[in-house]
Design an enzyme around this catalytic site. Structure first.
Site, short mmCIF file in Angstrom:
data_model
loop_
_atom_site.label_atom_id
_atom_site.label_comp_id
_atom_site.label_asym_id
_atom_site.label_seq_id
_atom_site.Cartn_x
_atom_site.Cartn_y
_atom_site.Cartn_z
N PRO A 38 12.02 46.32 19.67
CA PRO A 38 11.22 46.40 20.66
C PRO A 38 10.38 47.55 20.77
CG PRO A 38 13.74 46.22 20.64
CD PRO A 38 13.42 46.61 19.35
N GLU A 39 9.25 47.21 21.24
CA GLU A 39 8.46 47.93 21.42
C GLU A 39 8.08 48.63 23.13
OE1 GLU A 39 4.57 47.26 19.53
OE2 GLU A 39 5.50 45.56 18.32
N LYS B 166 9.45 54.55 23.25
CA LYS B 166 10.30 53.72 22.63
C LYS B 166 11.93 54.43 23.23
CE LYS B 166 7.87 51.46 18.85
NZ LYS B 166 8.05 51.28 17.56
N ASN C 203 5.31 47.12 15.64
CA ASN C 203 4.46 46.35 14.81
C ASN C 203 3.73 45.19 15.28
OD1 ASN C 203 4.05 46.07 11.87
ND2 ASN C 203 5.32 44.22 11.62
N ARG D 111 5.56 46.78 6.20
CA ARG D 111 5.80 45.92 7.28
C ARG D 111 4.38 45.06 7.41
NH1 ARG D 111 7.79 48.91 12.66
NH2 ARG D 111 8.23 46.89 13.05
#
Length: 259
Positions: A2-3, A51, A163, A246
């Site tokens: 989660p961002e 976050k 990401n 990633r």
């Protein structure tokens, strides 16, 4: 993972359910805090920073980070939970609602005066009232040789990007993610783009990705097939083959790779 927008929206849901209410249930299912009991305390505020999420009473700040799998959900009292009870890490209840933190990656109970310890090392919060683009640019410029796609993920530079949004920001600015920070033509414009994207995602959800997750579909600007490649760096303190990698999505035509 989660961002920042997801955490911002989670804080808004918890604020609507808990802010100003007296806690009638306090259940910490984390060994270190199993004896913490906040029943009878009033929730004074709920907020986020990047976050990180904070539920504040008059004496403590409950600090949580979702990490990869975590989520906060709000239920009416007596309503069946939508995730397994074994996944619950925190339950905070009022006379009307239950806020349950499932699969939380980090749970920490801090004295109110110590909350700053959780965010002192972070860059400016993209969704916070104290957003400072000049500070974000200055922090990015501390390591001009670092690829911008890695620098954007570093929460010490600016807080809230994960990401998904690093791919989106680089795509929108036509910047290849492997380009060194020092070679980005207009770093201020990229930082402003980051703020615009996160603000749009948090206040007018959902964000529909333009690049992330779309390879090998065509670029919406030029029609070239989008690509996904691994972008990582050596993890300090580990052996030479350990890397954080990633996938990052980009257009090979619109985002020209560095020479």
């Amino acid at each position: 993972m989660p961002e920042g927008d997801v955490v911002f929206l989670a804080a808004a849901r918890l604020r609507a359910a808990l802010d100003g209410a007296t806690l009638t249930r306090s259940d910490f299912r984390v060994p270190r805090y199993a004896t913490v009991d906040l029943r009878g305390q009033v929730v004074e505020s709920v907020g986020s920073y990047g976050k990180h999420l904070f539920v504040r009473t008059e004496t403590v700040s409950v600090h949580t980070h979702l990490k990869m799998e975590g989520t906060w959900r709000v239920f009416r009292c007596g309503q069946r939970w939508t995730k397994p009870r074994v996944a619950a890490r925190i339950v905070l209840g009022t006379a009307d609602a239950e806020a349950v933190g499932f699969d939380l990656g980090l749970v920490e109970v801090l004295r109110r005066g110590e909350e700053h310890r959780a965010v002192d090392n972070l860059g400016p919060d993209l969704l916070g009232p104290g957003w400072d683009p000049a500070e974000a640019v200055a922090r990015l410029n501390r390591d001009p040789a670092r690829p911008i796609g890695l620098a954007l993920l570093d929460q010490r530079n600016l807080a809230g990007i994960g990401n998904i949004y690093r791919s989106e920001i680089c795509y929108l600015r036509r910047v290849h993610p492997a380009l060194p920070v020092g070679e980005v033509d207009d770093l201020y414009a990229l930082v402003h783009e980051a703020h615009r994207v996160l603000h749009r995602a948090a206040h007018q959800p959902p964000w529909r990705p333009l690049a992330y997750g779309r390879a090998p579909r065509p670029c919406r600007r030029c029609g070239t097939s989008l690509r996904v490649e691994m972008l990582g760096e050596t993890v300090p303190g580990y052996d030479r083959v350990s890397r954080r990698e990633r996938g990052i999505y980009y257009c090979p035509k619109c985002q020209v790779p560095p020479v």
